[in-house]
Design a protein around this motif. Sequence first.
Motif, short mmCIF file in Angstrom:
data_model
loop_
_atom_site.label_atom_id
_atom_site.label_comp_id
_atom_site.label_asym_id
_atom_site.label_seq_id
_atom_site.Cartn_x
_atom_site.Cartn_y
_atom_site.Cartn_z
N TYR A 35 0.83 -1.20 0.00
CA TYR A 35 0.00 0.00 0.00
C TYR A 35 0.87 1.25 0.00
O TYR A 35 2.04 1.22 0.36
CB TYR A 35 -0.96 0.00 1.20
N ASP A 36 0.26 2.34 -0.42
CA ASP A 36 0.91 3.64 -0.40
C ASP A 36 0.67 4.26 0.98
O ASP A 36 -0.45 4.66 1.30
CB ASP A 36 0.31 4.52 -1.51
N PRO A 37 1.71 4.35 1.81
CA PRO A 37 1.50 4.85 3.17
C PRO A 37 1.15 6.33 3.23
O PRO A 37 0.69 6.81 4.27
CB PRO A 37 2.83 4.56 3.87
N ALA A 38 1.30 7.05 2.14
CA ALA A 38 0.88 8.45 2.11
C ALA A 38 -0.63 8.56 1.94
O ALA A 38 -1.21 9.61 2.19
CB ALA A 38 1.58 9.19 0.97
N ARG A 39 -1.28 7.45 1.52
CA ARG A 39 -2.72 7.49 1.24
C ARG A 39 -3.53 6.44 2.01
O ARG A 39 -4.75 6.51 2.04
CB ARG A 39 -2.95 7.31 -0.24
N VAL A 40 -2.86 5.47 2.61
CA VAL A 40 -3.55 4.37 3.29
C VAL A 40 -2.91 4.15 4.66
O VAL A 40 -1.68 4.07 4.77
CB VAL A 40 -3.46 3.06 2.46
N LEU A 41 -3.72 4.03 5.67
CA LEU A 41 -3.37 3.63 7.03
C LEU A 41 -2.45 4.57 7.79
O LEU A 41 -2.72 4.91 8.92
CB LEU A 41 -2.77 2.21 7.04
N LEU A 42 -1.36 5.03 7.19
CA LEU A 42 -0.36 5.80 7.93
C LEU A 42 -0.41 7.29 7.64
O LEU A 42 0.52 8.03 8.01
CB LEU A 42 1.04 5.26 7.61
#
Length: 194
Positions: free
Chosen positions: A85-92
């Motif tokens: 996943y892209d952590p800038a857009r999902v979860l983080l």
Amino acid sequence: MTATGTTIAAAPVADLAVTIEPLDVAAHATLLHAWLTHPHSAAWELGHLDVHGVRAYLDEVATDPHQHAWLGRVDGEPTFLVETYDPARVLLTDVHDARPGDVGMHLLVAPPTGAPVHGLTSAVMREVVRFVLDDLGAARVVVEPDVTNTAILAKNAAAGFRVLREVDLPGKRALLSVCTRADLAASPLGRTLR
């Protein structure tokens, strides 16, 4: 981060051939239901779902352009699930200052059904991190395991993950960690790639 074809990555690990391919939700929903609802997989918090619920979860991942699901095989047998996943857009999004090239990763090795295979989880971890770095082109792999999950924390350390800090995420206090190509190469698991 998308790829075409059936097999994305293939690498022999000791005597184990590890491959990673895009997940076919329709073909693997029942199998993944068994994995994701097993007590061994409690950290995924999906144990309450029936097979339709697991399929809906996997369909949601598959239709989100910022997430991808992958099926891993060892010697041709389905053995693990990877989510990237892209952590800038999902979860983080609220707890991580994502850099260009950061790719988040979740890994689930199937619950054992027979005698344990020595080195299996290490081989899978090494190949998944290598896959995210090399095949998906990540600059850093980002993970966020629960601070109480000592087994995965040890496996992450063996793969070269460096802890950034503790963060609060839904349902857990997590250890935000990253791994670069250099980190993997210098790690106990990465040294076995040479």
